[in-house]
Motif scaffolding. Structure first.
Motif, mmCIF file in Angstrom:
data_model
loop_
_atom_site.group_PDB
_atom_site.id
_atom_site.type_symbol
_atom_site.label_atom_id
_atom_site.label_comp_id
_atom_site.label_asym_id
_atom_site.label_seq_id
_atom_site.Cartn_x
_atom_site.Cartn_y
_atom_site.Cartn_z
ATOM 1 N N LEU A 151 1.344 3.574 -4.750
ATOM 2 C CA LEU A 151 0.821 2.648 -5.758
ATOM 3 C C LEU A 151 -0.655 2.351 -5.515
ATOM 4 O O LEU A 151 -1.463 2.345 -6.459
ATOM 5 N N CYS A 152 -1.029 2.123 -4.267
ATOM 6 C CA CYS A 152 -2.443 1.868 -3.950
ATOM 7 C C CYS A 152 -3.308 3.054 -4.341
ATOM 8 O O CYS A 152 -4.395 2.891 -4.912
ATOM 9 N N LEU A 153 -2.841 4.251 -4.032
ATOM 10 C CA LEU A 153 -3.609 5.457 -4.377
ATOM 11 C C LEU A 153 -3.718 5.614 -5.892
ATOM 12 O O LEU A 153 -4.773 5.978 -6.411
ATOM 13 N N ARG A 154 -2.630 5.345 -6.607
ATOM 14 C CA ARG A 154 -2.627 5.432 -8.071
ATOM 15 C C ARG A 154 -3.668 4.462 -8.643
ATOM 16 O O ARG A 154 -4.426 4.794 -9.539
ATOM 17 N N ARG A 155 -3.738 3.280 -8.101
ATOM 18 C CA ARG A 155 -4.688 2.270 -8.589
ATOM 19 C C ARG A 155 -6.132 2.613 -8.237
ATOM 20 O O ARG A 155 -7.054 2.059 -8.827
ATOM 21 N N ARG A 156 -6.337 3.496 -7.297
ATOM 22 C CA ARG A 156 -7.685 3.970 -6.949
ATOM 23 C C ARG A 156 -8.046 5.223 -7.743
ATOM 24 O O ARG A 156 -9.090 5.815 -7.514
ATOM 25 N N GLY A 157 -7.176 5.656 -8.648
ATOM 26 C CA GLY A 157 -7.492 6.782 -9.514
ATOM 27 C C GLY A 157 -6.968 8.132 -9.053
ATOM 28 O O GLY A 157 -7.343 9.164 -9.603
ATOM 29 N N SER A 211 -4.399 11.443 2.995
ATOM 30 C CA SER A 211 -4.248 10.026 3.281
ATOM 31 C C SER A 211 -3.040 9.832 4.189
ATOM 32 O O SER A 211 -2.329 10.778 4.494
ATOM 33 N N ASP A 212 -2.817 8.606 4.618
ATOM 34 C CA ASP A 212 -1.689 8.246 5.473
ATOM 35 C C ASP A 212 -0.875 7.159 4.793
ATOM 36 O O ASP A 212 -1.440 6.261 4.173
ATOM 37 N N VAL A 213 0.446 7.201 4.964
ATOM 38 C CA VAL A 213 1.281 6.173 4.339
ATOM 39 C C VAL A 213 1.099 4.809 4.995
ATOM 40 O O VAL A 213 1.355 3.784 4.374
ATOM 41 N N ASP A 214 0.640 4.796 6.241
ATOM 42 C CA ASP A 214 0.487 3.509 6.926
ATOM 43 C C ASP A 214 -0.957 3.002 6.933
ATOM 44 O O ASP A 214 -1.304 2.102 7.674
ATOM 45 N N MET A 215 -1.783 3.575 6.072
ATOM 46 C CA MET A 215 -3.161 3.101 5.911
ATOM 47 C C MET A 215 -3.406 2.926 4.414
ATOM 48 O O MET A 215 -3.843 3.844 3.725
ATOM 49 N N LEU A 216 -3.080 1.756 3.918
ATOM 50 C CA LEU A 216 -3.149 1.504 2.486
ATOM 51 C C LEU A 216 -4.595 1.492 1.998
ATOM 52 O O LEU A 216 -5.446 0.831 2.579
ATOM 53 N N VAL A 217 -4.829 2.212 0.915
ATOM 54 C CA VAL A 217 -6.158 2.285 0.308
ATOM 55 C C VAL A 217 -6.295 1.114 -0.652
ATOM 56 O O VAL A 217 -5.778 1.138 -1.763
ATOM 57 N N LEU A 218 -6.974 0.067 -0.201
ATOM 58 C CA LEU A 218 -7.099 -1.152 -0.992
ATOM 59 C C LEU A 218 -8.485 -1.335 -1.607
ATOM 60 O O LEU A 218 -8.666 -2.172 -2.471
ATOM 61 N N GLY A 219 -9.459 -0.561 -1.157
ATOM 62 C CA GLY A 219 -10.818 -0.723 -1.658
ATOM 63 C C GLY A 219 -11.374 0.579 -2.198
ATOM 64 O O GLY A 219 -10.805 1.645 -2.007
ATOM 65 N N PRO A 220 -12.511 0.487 -2.872
ATOM 66 C CA PRO A 220 -13.095 1.666 -3.516
ATOM 67 C C PRO A 220 -13.805 2.617 -2.562
ATOM 68 O O PRO A 220 -14.239 3.685 -2.972
ATOM 69 N N TRP A 221 -13.942 2.281 -1.290
ATOM 70 C CA TRP A 221 -14.708 3.121 -0.376
ATOM 71 C C TRP A 221 -14.046 4.470 -0.137
ATOM 72 O O TRP A 221 -14.714 5.446 0.154
#
Length: 158
Positions: A23-29, A99-109
Motif C-alpha cells: 500500500l505504501c509503495l502504491r501511494r508513492r506511485g 524494496s523491503d517489506v520491513d522498510m515502509l516507504v512513507l516519504g517521497p525521497w
C-alpha cells in the motif's frame, strides 16, 4: 510503468507486513510486484498467509510465486528481487525499484528523483560505507557493499 519489487517467504514476521508495504509503495506511485516463496496452495491453505495474499491483491500487488527446492526460503526471497525484470509482463522500458517489506516507504525521497543520464540510482542514505567492510573482517576499506533495497533502474538494466 513504475514497479517496486518486494518479497517474502512464509515467515509471519515479514509476511504480515506485505500488504502495508504494498500500500505504501502504491501511494508513492509504484505498482507493487510481490514475489512470494512457495506455491499458491501453500499460501492459500494457511489462513494467515491467505489473508496476506488477499490484502496484497486488494491494494493492487501483482503477485508471483517462486519455489526452489533445497534452497533456504529466506535466501530465495532476498535474491528473487534481483531477477524481477524477468517476470512475465515486465517490459524493457519499465522501471523497477527494489524494496523491503520491513522498510515502509512513507516519504517521497524513495524513487522520487529521476537520475540524469544514470542507469542505476540508489536511494539509501548510508549505502556507501566509508569504513571497513564488516563482511570480510574489515580487510576491505571502504566497504563495497550496496544494500538490496531502494535501487531503481530500467528493467533492461536489471
Amino acid at each position: 510503468m513504475n514497479y517496486a519489487v518486494i518479497s517474502t517467504d512464509s515467515n509471519l514476521d515479514y509476511a504480515f507486513l506485505v500488504p502495508f508495504a504494498a500500500l505504501c509503495l502504491r501511494r508513492r506511485g509504484f505498482t507493487p510486484l510481490l514475489i512470494l516463496v512457495g506455491t499458491p496452495e501453500q499460501w492459500l491453505d494457511d489462513p494467515r498467509l491467505r489473508l496476506v495474499l488477499e490484502r496484497s491483491r486488494e491494494v493492487g500487488a501483482k503477485i508471483h510465486f517462486v519455489s526452489i527446492p533445497g534452497a533456504k526460503t529466506a535466501t530465495v526471497a532476498q535474491c528473487s528481487r534481483l531477477f524481477a525484470a524477468g517476470l512475465p509482463g515486465i517490459r524493457e522500458g519499465d522501471v523497477i525499484l527494489s524494496s523491503d517489506v520491513d522498510m515502509l516507504v512513507l516519504g517521497p525521497w524513495v524513487g522520487g528523483v529521476e537520475p540524469s543520464g544514470q542507469k542505476v540510482q540508489s536511494y539509501f542514505s548510508n549505502a556507501y560505507s566509508s569504513g571497513p567492510c564488516p563482511h570480510d573482517g574489515g580487510r576491505t576499506n571502504p566497504c563495497p557493499c550496496l544494500p538490496i533495497c531502494y535501487i531503481k533502474a530500467p528493467a533492461k538494466t536489471w
